[in-house]
Design an enzyme around this catalytic site. Structure first.
Site, PDB file in Angstrom:
ATOM      1  N   ALA A  97      22.667 -14.314   9.341  1.00  0.00           N
ATOM      2  CA  ALA A  97      22.094 -15.660   9.479  1.00  0.00           C
ATOM      3  C   ALA A  97      23.079 -16.686   8.939  1.00  0.00           C
ATOM      4  CB  ALA A  97      20.796 -15.768   8.664  1.00  0.00           C
ATOM      5  N   TYR A 150      17.357 -24.871   7.381  1.00  0.00           N
ATOM      6  CA  TYR A 150      17.612 -23.504   6.895  1.00  0.00           C
ATOM      7  C   TYR A 150      16.308 -22.876   6.399  1.00  0.00           C
ATOM      8  CZ  TYR A 150      19.059 -19.833   3.672  1.00  0.00           C
ATOM      9  OH  TYR A 150      19.170 -18.648   2.998  1.00  0.00           O
TER      10      TYR A 150
HETATM   11  N1  UFG Z   1      26.379 -28.052  -7.491  1.00  0.00           N
HETATM   12  C1  UFG Z   1      27.210 -29.012  -8.035  1.00  0.00           C
HETATM   13  N2  UFG Z   1      28.497 -29.059  -7.612  1.00  0.00           N
HETATM   14  C2  UFG Z   1      28.995 -28.198  -6.671  1.00  0.00           C
HETATM   15  C3  UFG Z   1      28.144 -27.221  -6.123  1.00  0.00           C
HETATM   16  C4  UFG Z   1      26.826 -27.179  -6.556  1.00  0.00           C
HETATM   17  O1  UFG Z   1      26.808 -29.812  -8.877  1.00  0.00           O
HETATM   18  O2  UFG Z   1      30.183 -28.308  -6.304  1.00  0.00           O
HETATM   19  C5  UFG Z   1      24.983 -27.975  -7.948  1.00  0.00           C
HETATM   20  C6  UFG Z   1      23.983 -28.232  -6.831  1.00  0.00           C
HETATM   21  O3  UFG Z   1      23.728 -29.594  -6.708  1.00  0.00           O
HETATM   22  C7  UFG Z   1      22.790 -27.408  -7.309  1.00  0.00           C
HETATM   23  C8  UFG Z   1      23.400 -26.251  -8.098  1.00  0.00           C
HETATM   24  O4  UFG Z   1      24.739 -26.669  -8.390  1.00  0.00           O
HETATM   25  O5  UFG Z   1      22.041 -28.166  -8.187  1.00  0.00           O
HETATM   26  C9  UFG Z   1      23.445 -24.973  -7.321  1.00  0.00           C
HETATM   27  O6  UFG Z   1      24.042 -25.241  -6.056  1.00  0.00           O
HETATM   28  P1  UFG Z   1      24.467 -24.095  -5.026  1.00  0.00           P
HETATM   29  O7  UFG Z   1      25.089 -24.791  -3.856  1.00  0.00           O
HETATM   30  O8  UFG Z   1      25.260 -23.048  -5.725  1.00  0.00           O
HETATM   31  O9  UFG Z   1      23.096 -23.435  -4.622  1.00  0.00           O
HETATM   32  P2  UFG Z   1      21.777 -24.109  -4.010  1.00  0.00           P
HETATM   33  O10 UFG Z   1      20.777 -24.173  -5.132  1.00  0.00           O
HETATM   34  O11 UFG Z   1      22.054 -25.360  -3.314  1.00  0.00           O
HETATM   35  O12 UFG Z   1      21.393 -23.084  -2.864  1.00  0.00           O
HETATM   36  C10 UFG Z   1      21.065 -21.737  -3.100  1.00  0.00           C
HETATM   37  C11 UFG Z   1      21.479 -20.911  -1.890  1.00  0.00           C
HETATM   38  C12 UFG Z   1      20.707 -21.326  -0.660  1.00  0.00           C
HETATM   39  C13 UFG Z   1      19.247 -21.288  -0.956  1.00  0.00           C
HETATM   40  C14 UFG Z   1      18.905 -22.073  -2.186  1.00  0.00           C
HETATM   41  C15 UFG Z   1      17.479 -21.857  -2.509  1.00  0.00           C
HETATM   42  O13 UFG Z   1      22.871 -21.050  -1.660  1.00  0.00           O
HETATM   43  O14 UFG Z   1      21.010 -20.441   0.404  1.00  0.00           O
HETATM   44  O15 UFG Z   1      19.696 -21.638  -3.293  1.00  0.00           O
HETATM   45  O16 UFG Z   1      17.113 -22.721  -3.499  1.00  0.00           O
HETATM   46  F1  UFG Z   1      18.575 -21.827   0.080  1.00  0.00           F
END
Ligand code: UFG
Length: 328
Positions: free
Chosen positions: A74, A140
């Protein structure tokens, strides 16, 4: 009998294949290598191709005695899904429909499905329970929720039993360091922090420090990829015993802010890791923390690598020795 793992060359898929093989399962991987990596394929039997290639899919199901499917293949980036929703409907929803058609045709009755905390949207209360309202805020999460619903109806109509696993923030790498996280482009917090530690990036951009959290940065529930992998095997075992469909959250039940993750990574790596606060990223909820009580009780799942330090250490072990991921 064999277990077919779609997306078995991807991050969570490859760790799951490793765990299944350690449990003595006969594993077949199907992956189109759009996001996955050939070197992450651990199974002896590997089909490179797309689930939407109905001839190939039919060949895979006809050539092997497949007992169950573990479905990862996916697209999985929240931000990207908002930009190109139709690709997500195609790659996620249509693919799952094709897979289920083939399972039905070949009499395969068990599936473990890779779902997500993004099915909940903005949570109304913390920790999040499986029964909480599900109002995805991006395509997603929407496609994953639609697949969960499709599985429910397929259960009723065709007797296909399913376990959907809603992951919170998958992180870390295999303990022996031979597989790990390698997304292109990388958008996940921990690998980006470690790229800064390695000097591959100048600084980490913190997406917003004005959230209603103790230090103003977003709070997430980080769960080790090997613990996620184990939950897939326990889910299959449950389907083997009960044929009863279920949905489970998978997290550690503890939240860490972006700043806390950076601080822990500084301790683990010994590097300074400069940060720069930038505006919020669209669609990021302030706090996401799982209640995984149901998985603990019903699957007998017990996360082994449940400290942030262990999670970051294993990711660091992978990233230090594979600074360019799977590229040799
Ligand atoms: N973050 C930053 N800087 C960055 C990257 C991330 O501050 O460069 C922050 C984001 O804003 C978020 C946290 O770090 O608050 C975690 O971000 P990630 O991108 O690592 O993960 P996400 O929480 O956005 O997403 C993950 C999975 C998704 C899923 C989601 C479910 O990657 O597939 O959790 O909540 F959908």
């Amino acid at each position: 009998m064999a277990v077919l793992v779609t997306g078995g060359a991807g991050y969570i898929g490859s760790h799951t294949v490793s765990e299944f093989m350690a449990q003595g399962e006969d594993v077949i991987v199907l992956d189109n290598l759009q996001k996955g990596h050939c070197d992450a394929v651990l199974a002896k039997t590997f089909y490179e191709g797309d689930i939407r290639d109905s001839e190939l899919l039919d060949k895979v199901f006809s050539s092997h005695d497949i007992e169950a499917v573990v479905h990862f293949a996916a697209d999985s980036l929240v931000g990207e899904s908002v930009q190109i929703p139709l690709q997500y409907y195609d790659n996620n929803l249509i693919t799952a429909q094709r897979l289920l058609v083939c399972m039905e045709k070949h009499g395969v009755k068990k599936i473990v499905f890779s779902s997500t905390a993004a099915t909940y949207g903005e949570p109304k209360s913390i920790p999040i329970l499986e029964t909480d309202s599900k109002e995805p805020t991006n395509p997603y999460g929407e496609t994953k929720l639609a697949i969960e619903n499709m599985l429910k109806w397929c259960g009723q109509a065709y007797g296909i039993s399913s376990v959907a696993l809603r992951y919170f923030n998958a992180a870390g790498a295999h303990l022996d360091g031979h597989i790990g996280e390698d997304h292109r482009p990388e958008s996940h917090l921990i690998p980006i922090i470690l790229q800064v530690a390695l000097g591959q990036r100048d600084s980490l951009q913190i997406f917003g420090d004005d959230y209603p959290t103790p230090d103003g940065t977003c709070v997430r529930d980080y769960i080790h990829v090997t613990d996620l992998a184990m939950a897939h095997w326990l889910s299959l075992e449950k389907l083997r015993k009960t044929q009863k469909s279920s949905v489970y959250n998978l997290g550690n039940g503890e939240g860490f802010s972006v700043r806390q993750v950076v601080e822990k990574a500084r301790e683990v790596t010994g590097h300074v890791i400069p940060v720069q606060v930038v505006p919020r990223r669209a669609g990021d909820p302030a706090v996401l923390i799982a209640s995984s009580e149901k998985a603990l009780a019903e699957l007998g799942w017990k996360p082994k690598f449940n400290s942030l330090e262990q999670i970051i250490k294993t990711a660091w072990n992978w990233q230090q020795y594979h600074p360019d991921g799977f590229i040799k």
